[in-house]
Design a protein around this motif. Structure first.
Motif, PDB file in Angstrom:
ATOM      1  N   ASP A 259       2.398   1.531  -3.497  1.00 36.37           N
ATOM      2  CA  ASP A 259       1.368   1.955  -4.450  1.00 36.37           C
ATOM      3  C   ASP A 259       1.133   3.457  -4.378  1.00 36.37           C
ATOM      4  OD1 ASP A 259       1.047  -0.661  -5.293  1.00 36.37           O
ATOM      5  OD2 ASP A 259      -0.769  -1.009  -4.112  1.00 36.37           O
ATOM      6  N   ARG A 260       1.076   3.991  -3.160  1.00 34.55           N
ATOM      7  CA  ARG A 260       0.841   5.435  -3.010  1.00 34.55           C
ATOM      8  C   ARG A 260       2.030   6.250  -3.524  1.00 34.55           C
ATOM      9  NH1 ARG A 260      -2.283   4.119   2.136  1.00 34.55           N
ATOM     10  NH2 ARG A 260      -0.240   4.030   3.106  1.00 34.55           N
TER      11      ARG A 260
ATOM     12  N   ASP B 114       3.945   5.275  -5.896  1.00 34.09           N
ATOM     13  CA  ASP B 114       3.935   5.074  -7.346  1.00 34.09           C
ATOM     14  C   ASP B 114       2.866   5.916  -8.024  1.00 34.09           C
ATOM     15  OD1 ASP B 114       4.803   3.997  -9.752  1.00 34.09           O
ATOM     16  OD2 ASP B 114       3.529   2.228  -9.583  1.00 34.09           O
ATOM     17  N   ASP B 115       1.699   6.049  -7.390  1.00 34.68           N
ATOM     18  CA  ASP B 115       0.627   6.821  -8.035  1.00 34.68           C
ATOM     19  C   ASP B 115       0.639   8.307  -7.665  1.00 34.68           C
ATOM     20  OD1 ASP B 115      -0.659   7.053  -5.553  1.00 34.68           O
ATOM     21  OD2 ASP B 115      -2.130   5.505  -5.985  1.00 34.68           O
ATOM     22  N   GLY B 116       1.626   8.718  -6.871  1.00 35.93           N
ATOM     23  CA  GLY B 116       1.791  10.138  -6.572  1.00 35.93           C
ATOM     24  C   GLY B 116       0.917  10.676  -5.461  1.00 35.93           C
ATOM     25  N   THR B 117       0.353   9.806  -4.629  1.00 40.55           N
ATOM     26  CA  THR B 117      -0.514  10.302  -3.554  1.00 40.55           C
ATOM     27  C   THR B 117       0.196  10.447  -2.216  1.00 40.55           C
ATOM     28  OG1 THR B 117      -1.331   8.066  -3.103  1.00 40.55           O
ATOM     29  CG2 THR B 117      -2.637   9.420  -4.611  1.00 40.55           C
TER      30      THR B 117
ATOM     31  N   TYR C 298       8.708  10.049  -4.278  1.00 43.90           N
ATOM     32  CA  TYR C 298       7.758   9.318  -5.134  1.00 43.90           C
ATOM     33  C   TYR C 298       8.557   8.431  -6.081  1.00 43.90           C
ATOM     34  CZ  TYR C 298       4.294  12.752  -3.629  1.00 43.90           C
ATOM     35  OH  TYR C 298       3.459  13.532  -2.882  1.00 43.90           O
TER      36      TYR C 298
ATOM     37  N   ALA D 240       8.835   8.740 -12.102  1.00 43.93           N
ATOM     38  CA  ALA D 240       8.002   8.421 -13.266  1.00 43.93           C
ATOM     39  C   ALA D 240       8.832   8.302 -14.538  1.00 43.93           C
ATOM     40  CB  ALA D 240       6.910   9.467 -13.438  1.00 43.93           C
TER      41      ALA D 240
ATOM     42  N   ARG E 269      10.567   5.012 -14.485  1.00 48.11           N
ATOM     43  CA  ARG E 269       9.574   3.947 -14.702  1.00 48.11           C
ATOM     44  C   ARG E 269       9.241   3.846 -16.190  1.00 48.11           C
ATOM     45  NH1 ARG E 269       5.829   0.682 -11.696  1.00 48.11           N
ATOM     46  NH2 ARG E 269       7.317   1.216 -10.099  1.00 48.11           N
ATOM     47  N   GLU E 270       9.011   4.986 -16.843  1.00 42.93           N
ATOM     48  CA  GLU E 270       8.701   4.975 -18.273  1.00 42.93           C
ATOM     49  C   GLU E 270       9.877   4.418 -19.081  1.00 42.93           C
ATOM     50  OE1 GLU E 270       7.368   8.860 -19.488  1.00 42.93           O
ATOM     51  OE2 GLU E 270       5.783   8.862 -17.970  1.00 42.93           O
TER      52      GLU E 270
ATOM     53  N   SER F 235       0.830  -1.207   0.000  1.00 45.51           N
ATOM     54  CA  SER F 235       0.000   0.000   0.000  1.00 45.51           C
ATOM     55  C   SER F 235       0.866   1.259   0.000  1.00 45.51           C
ATOM     56  CB  SER F 235      -0.946   0.005   1.199  1.00 45.51           C
ATOM     57  OG  SER F 235      -0.202  -0.041   2.408  1.00 45.51           O
TER      58      SER F 235
END
Length: 163
Positions: free
Chosen positions: A25-26, A28-31, A74, A77, A80-81, A22
């Motif tokens: 995931d946060r 990774d999704d920027g939250t 974070y 990104a 990751r890309e 969890s």
């Protein structure tokens, strides 16, 4: 039967510690960032586990990789890309098929040779930037945390180490 994932990361002392999915995931999704990973490249073990969570759960997939975090904590990104692009390029040579009779054989072979060179270069770059080749003791430590029965071996199967 359940399927879930677990992550272990190498801490500054070199020990493998749990990273709750969890939290990852946060990040990774920027939250929600992971500030203690800010600006770092972290060696990570990613496992897919299948079975009953209380008994008979088995690691079905185990990956040793590097994960990059940006200056805020974070998941980076851009890195990751890049990893995804390299993964896709590394498979390009698998799309080559033998030339059909109605297609120019030389042109087709040139295309496949070019794709093969690109795929090999992408695989090499992927390994350099995102691969982590753990020592046998690190693999065993990961297995002992994630799937102790597999490391010990059961009466029906010998102890093994994933490579």
């Amino acid at each position: 039967m359940s399927v879930w994932r677990r992550y272990l990361v190498k801490d500054v002392t070199g020990r493998l510690v749990d990273l709750p999915s969890s939290l990852l995931d946060r990040a990774d999704d920027g939250t929600a960032p992971l500030p203690h990973f800010a600006g770092r490249c972290v060696e990570m073990v990613a496992a897919v586990i299948v079975g009953d969570r209380k008994t008979h759960a088995r690691v079905t997939e185990l990956a040793f990789t590097k994960l990059y975090f940006d200056k805020m904590g974070y998941v980076d990104a851009a890195k990751r890309e890049r990893m995804i692009r390299l993964m896709l390029e590394s498979c390009a040579d698998r799309r080559c098929r033998p030339p059909r009779k109605d297609v120019d054989r030389d042109a087709r072979q040139d295309d496949c040779a070019h794709l093969s060179r690109r795929a090999v270069a992408a695989r090499d770059q992927l390994i350099r930037e995102f691969g982590w080749e753990p020592k046998p003791a690190e693999r065993d430590a990961a297995l002992s945390r994630l799937d102790p029965a597999r490391l010990r071996g059961t009466p029906s199967q010998p102890a093994r180490t994933l490579h």
